[in-house]
Motif scaffolding. Structure first.
Motif, PDB file in Angstrom:
ATOM      1  N   TYR A 156      39.902  31.459  38.749  1.00 60.58           N
ATOM      2  CA  TYR A 156      40.033  31.782  37.403  1.00 60.58           C
ATOM      3  C   TYR A 156      41.436  32.126  37.042  1.00 60.58           C
ATOM      4  CZ  TYR A 156      34.831  32.304  37.750  1.00 60.58           C
ATOM      5  OH  TYR A 156      33.433  32.021  37.823  1.00 60.58           O
ATOM      6  N   ASP A 159      40.589  35.285  33.273  1.00 63.86           N
ATOM      7  CA  ASP A 159      39.052  35.220  33.315  1.00 63.86           C
ATOM      8  C   ASP A 159      38.250  33.999  32.547  1.00 63.86           C
ATOM      9  OD1 ASP A 159      39.111  38.048  34.046  1.00 63.86           O
ATOM     10  OD2 ASP A 159      39.645  38.688  31.516  1.00 63.86           O
ATOM     11  N   GLU A 217      41.942  39.681  42.876  1.00 65.33           N
ATOM     12  CA  GLU A 217      42.584  39.388  41.706  1.00 65.33           C
ATOM     13  C   GLU A 217      43.925  39.800  41.831  1.00 65.33           C
ATOM     14  OE1 GLU A 217      42.640  40.535  36.932  1.00 65.33           O
ATOM     15  OE2 GLU A 217      40.428  40.487  38.013  1.00 65.33           O
TER      16      GLU A 217
END
Length: 268
Positions: A156, A159, A217
């Motif tokens: 991603y 997002d 992330e």
């Protein structure tokens, strides 16, 4: 005279996925109707591992089968409990119910179970930089190590799921003990839109069926291109107004004025 109603096997309940080391309960849901129960048998594939015959002096029998360990204290004619399942426990499980005479009616149903060995750690991101400028190439990898089956990975960007054209596919790597490591690359050129809040966020998720979901992330600083300094300008008097012109224009005006005054200048 009412019609004879034979037994009915309504359903077999087997979890589609289970984690290694857990206990599993298998259920055989049947109705005898007008019949009398003769036996309930359980199979994995073609191999019988459990039998229940209520008319026998010892109604319950268990047969050795690799990957199948029956907990007899938690098993009966309608359910079988397996303890500490392993990867070897995966397979198709079948329950077969038979009626006694006079009908000897038999029905069976089966369902598949996949035993999953989960990764020990969350997925890891490698290859990233501390700062990116517009025009730089991002080339990072996400790795989920040692599971069975291999985890499914997805990238991603801020997002938003990364487009398939940015993904670099790698085949799973097999370890000597049967576990697998999966890896997925991400490669794209950084644009201004990738820094909505002054940073670029990259996230990788790892999933295995419906029993496992983890993510990692990273946020990195983004550097947008600097616009050049504004040209310095000066006022030029034109009678009733002042116009502001760049320096280049001022130089051109100076040349024109100099040429116009040239005939009137004293000659040496």
């Amino acid at each position: 005279v009412a019609a004879w109603r034979p037994l009915r096997l309504k359903s077999v309940t087997v979890p589609s996925h289970q984690i290694t080391g857990a206990s599993v309960e298998l259920e055989c849901n049947y109705e005898l109707e007008d019949d009398v129960l003769y036996s309930v048998k359980w199979y994995r594939g073609e191999n019988e591992f459990f039998r229940y015959v209520p008319a026998d002096s010892h109604p319950m029998q268990v047969f050795d089968l690799p990957g199948v360990s029956v907990d007899t204290a938690l098993s009966d004619s309608r359910k079988v409990t397996l303890r500490t399942v392993s990867l070897q426990s995966s397979g198709k499980y079948k329950c077969e119910v038979s009626a006694d005479m006079p009908s000897f009616h038999t029905e069976s149903r089966s369902s598949e179970m996949l035993v999953v060995d989960l990764p020990d750690e969350v997925p890891t991101i490698s290859g990233g930089q501390a700062k990116y400028h517009v025009g730089d190439e991002v080339h990072v990898n996400c790795t989920s190590a040692r599971s069975r089956p291999a985890a499914s990975l997805m990238w991603y960007i801020n997002d938003d799921q990364a487009e398939s054209r940015f993904l670099v596919e790698y085949a799973p790597e097999n370890d000597t003990d049967g576990l697998e490591t999966s890896r997925l690359g991400l490669r794209f050129i950084v644009g201004p839109r990738h820094f909505p809040q002054g940073e670029l966020r990259l996230k990788c998720t790892a999933t295995i069926a419906a029993v496992y979901w983890q993510s990692s992330e990273e946020s990195v600083e983004g550097q947008l291109p600097q616009t050049g300094p504004a040209l310095e300008s000066k006022g030029v008097y034109t009678g009733d107004s002042v116009r502001f012109l760049p320096n280049a224009w001022l130089a051109a005006v100076g040349v024109v004025v100099a040429r116009a005054l040239l005939p009137f200048l004293p000659r040496s």
